[in-house]
Every structure is written in C-alpha cells, then in structure tokens.
Scaffold this active site. Structure first.
Site, mmCIF file in Angstrom:
data_model
loop_
_atom_site.group_PDB
_atom_site.id
_atom_site.type_symbol
_atom_site.label_atom_id
_atom_site.label_comp_id
_atom_site.label_asym_id
_atom_site.label_seq_id
_atom_site.Cartn_x
_atom_site.Cartn_y
_atom_site.Cartn_z
ATOM 1 N N CYS A 51 0.841 -1.195 0.000
ATOM 2 C CA CYS A 51 0.000 0.000 0.000
ATOM 3 C C CYS A 51 0.880 1.251 0.000
ATOM 4 O O CYS A 51 1.869 1.286 0.739
ATOM 5 C CB CYS A 51 -0.873 -0.030 1.250
ATOM 6 S SG CYS A 51 -1.956 1.374 1.442
ATOM 7 N N PRO A 52 0.589 2.205 -0.839
ATOM 8 C CA PRO A 52 -0.573 2.363 -1.708
ATOM 9 C C PRO A 52 -0.317 1.964 -3.167
ATOM 10 O O PRO A 52 -1.148 2.214 -4.031
ATOM 11 C CB PRO A 52 -0.853 3.860 -1.630
ATOM 12 C CG PRO A 52 0.524 4.456 -1.591
ATOM 13 C CD PRO A 52 1.339 3.474 -0.740
#
Length: 78
Positions: free
Chosen positions: A16-17
């Site tokens: 992430c992200p």
C-alpha cells in the site's frame, strides 16, 4: 471462482498504496466497461480496493484470496 477479464495487472510484492495507484494508472486508457484483473499480495489490499472502487465509481466485480494472492476484478466506470 474466476471472472472474465479484458486486461491484467500484476502488483504482487508491492505494498500500500502502490497496488491501487498502479491500478488507477492502468484503468486510464481502458474503455468504460472493461474488466481489469489485478493480482496483489498485500493483505491490506482488500480494504484498499473496496475503498478505491467506492470513491471512484468503478465496480469491484469480484475478489478472492488464494494462498496469499488477492485477485480483484475491477470494471471501469463509464
């Protein structure tokens, strides 16, 4: 369970992200209604993809997890 898809994106190994950011970029040139299959290994990606689709209007057609690989089928809004 598998779904039909038109394009494929492999973001396994990214956290992430990055999976969502790369998905967003991959969706740009695709025609509305196109289904993109995304394979990821980040366990947080389930929450990320759900939120991404809710915010952008894309349709999370299906998702599944198999031995640590999360597969998402995202239909581009249009």
């Amino acid at each position: 369970m598998t779904a039909e898809f038109d394009a494929d994106l492999d973001v396994r190994g990214l956290n992430c992200p990055l999976p969502v950011l790369k998905t967003k970029k991959e969706l740009v040139p695709l025609a509305p209604g196109t289904v993109l299959r995304v394979r990821a290994t980040d366990p947080h990606s389930v929450i990320d993809f759900t939120a991404f689709c809710d915010k952008t209007g894309h349709d999370l057609v299906a998702h599944r997890e198999d031995e640590g690989v999360y597969t998402f089928y995202v239909r581009k809004a249009g």
